[in-house]
Design an enzyme around this catalytic site. Structure first.
Site, short mmCIF file in Angstrom:
data_model
loop_
_atom_site.label_atom_id
_atom_site.label_comp_id
_atom_site.label_asym_id
_atom_site.label_seq_id
_atom_site.Cartn_x
_atom_site.Cartn_y
_atom_site.Cartn_z
N PHE A 213 0.86 -1.19 0.00
CA PHE A 213 0.00 0.00 0.00
C PHE A 213 0.89 1.23 0.00
O PHE A 213 1.78 1.37 0.85
CB PHE A 213 -0.91 0.03 1.22
N ASP B 131 9.30 2.54 1.41
CA ASP B 131 8.17 3.33 1.90
C ASP B 131 8.03 3.08 3.40
O ASP B 131 7.54 2.04 3.83
CB ASP B 131 6.89 2.92 1.15
N LYS C 167 3.13 10.40 8.07
CA LYS C 167 2.41 10.07 9.32
C LYS C 167 2.92 10.84 10.53
O LYS C 167 2.63 12.00 10.68
CB LYS C 167 2.47 8.56 9.56
C1 LIG Z 1 3.06 2.52 3.72
C2 LIG Z 1 2.18 3.67 3.37
N1 LIG Z 1 2.49 4.44 2.32
C3 LIG Z 1 1.73 5.50 1.97
C4 LIG Z 1 0.61 5.82 2.67
C5 LIG Z 1 -0.22 7.00 2.24
O1 LIG Z 1 -0.12 8.03 3.18
P1 LIG Z 1 -1.20 9.21 3.22
O2 LIG Z 1 -2.49 8.63 3.68
O3 LIG Z 1 -0.62 10.21 4.18
O4 LIG Z 1 -1.29 9.77 1.84
C6 LIG Z 1 0.23 5.05 3.77
C7 LIG Z 1 -1.00 5.36 4.53
O5 LIG Z 1 -1.51 4.59 5.29
C8 LIG Z 1 1.04 3.94 4.13
O6 LIG Z 1 0.72 3.16 5.17
#
Ligand SMILES: Cc1ncc(COP(=O)(O)O)c(C=O)c1O
Length: 356
Positions: A102, A187, A216
């Site tokens: 994700f 990520d 986050k």
């Molecule tokens: C691993 C990861 N990457 C990207 C995101 C996307 O972040 P945002 O919701 O701040 O756009 C999330 C959100 O949960 C995530 O867990």
């Protein structure tokens, strides 16, 4: 947390993992109050002292080799920037990501996200993306070719079910990217800033990414994202990418305060200790519905044999907020400042709910 009726909850959602330092952490609140009275917005074409301090701080705590940074406003924007950097730097277009990965919901990050439910309503997505099974190096070897700009991976898949990568897999990915001239994007939007028991999850594995995506908890609850990158990323000159709000002084002041708090209170160490205790306690629960307990630090998932929704509701009735990861994983992402007593209450309530 308290709801509109005054009911009290122990919050293991923490704004989807954002409230690492807790809600309204006094150090963050003080910094935001002060900065709001000094300067809230300042575009990146001008120097700003608070932003400069944050950039230095980020690079000083980053994993080895990451000495440049780009600031934005969310996780998905950090991933977008990382994809652009990889394409710009390599002159290639392919991005290989993992099944159940994700990475966000804007079009580029969504193209790297695997879950069909999130993707299908928006097809066609950005071309050049592919997905291979997680933790299987042979699959990645078959997918990375001479048009691959980057491999994009979570060290521990969060939304995909709290699945940690194996050390061999990550070692293999690093070697594969080096061998084939692709960049390795990690990520850590969900795992960064202490959540897993180290400041960054890649430190558990001695993994050196070329690009690291963060968001986050970076700014104590204010919207912010960051991309850190190192010497392998070439061709990046100011102006190649940009953001109006990215690196605004208000968010930067909050981030400086949050990072200070995380380091001063050794929140990664606290997450390691509390997480180990909680995981052992949860593994001891004897319930037919439990398939297994996975996690690292205070990123914990209980894999269930059934859908998770009714258990989330039952926990909420007992004053515990938790979240799903997919359909069958009960996930806890508490603030790292959760007390031992609160964590014990969470585990006790979870046992009651899962054995009822
Ligand atoms: C691993 C990861 N990457 C990207 C995101 C996307 O972040 P945002 O919701 O701040 O756009 C999330 C959100 O949960 C995530 O867990």
């Amino acid at each position: 947390m308290w709801d509109d009726q005054g009911r009290e909850y122990i919050d293991c959602v923490a704004g989807h993992g954002v409230a690492i330092v807790g809600h309204c952490n006094p150090k963050v609140v003080r910094a935001v109050r002060h900065q709001a009275g000094v300067l809230i917005t300042c575009p990146e074409v001008f120097y700003n002292d608070v932003r400069a301090r944050l950039l230095e701080r980020l690079v000083s705590i980053a994993p080895r080799g990451l000495e440049r940074a780009f600031l934005c406003n969310s996780g998905t924007e950090a991933v977008e920037a990382s994809i652009k950097l990889a394409r710009l730097s390599t002159g290639r277009s392919g991005i290989v990501a993992a099944v159940r990965g994700f990475h966000g919901r804007t079009m580029g990050a969504l193209s790297a996200t695997w879950e069909p439910r999130y993707r299908e309503p928006y097809l066609p997505l950005v071309p050049g993306f592919s997905h291979v099974p997680f933790n299987r190096l042979a699959a990645m070897e078959g997918a990375v070719d001479d048009n691959t700009a980057a491999v994009l991976i979570e060290v521990i898949q969060g939304e995909g079910g709290v699945n940690p990568a194996t050390p061999e897999y990550l070692r293999g990915l690093r070697a594969l990217c080096d061998e084939r001239g692709a960049l390795l994007i990690v990520d850590e939007v969900q795992t960064g800033f202490g959540r897993t028991g180290k400041l960054f999850a890649c430190e558990h594995y001695d993994l050196e990414p070329d690009i690291l995506c963060l968001a986050k908890g970076i700014a104590g609850g204010l919207p912010m994202g960051a991309v850190l990158f190192g010497g392998r990323v070439a061709n990046v000159r100011p102006g190649r990418h940009g953001s109006t709000f990215g690196g605004n002084p208000l968010a930067c002041a909050a981030a400086l305060a949050a990072i200070d708090y995380i380091v001063e209170h050794d929140l990664p160490g606290q997450a390691a200790r509390k997480g180990a205790w909680a995981q052992e306690r949860l593994r001891g629960i004897e319930a037919r519905v439990i398939r297994g307990v996975r996690g690292m630090g205070l990123m914990i998932g209980i894999d269930l044999r059934v859908r998770v929704t009714s258990y989330l509701r039952a926990l909420m009735e007992k004053g515990i907020l938790a979240l799903p990861a997919g359909r069958a994983v009960l996930r806890f992402l508490p603030p790292l400042v959760i007390s031992d007593e609160e964590l014990a209450m969470v585990c006790d309530a979870t046992e009651e709910v899962l054995t009822a």
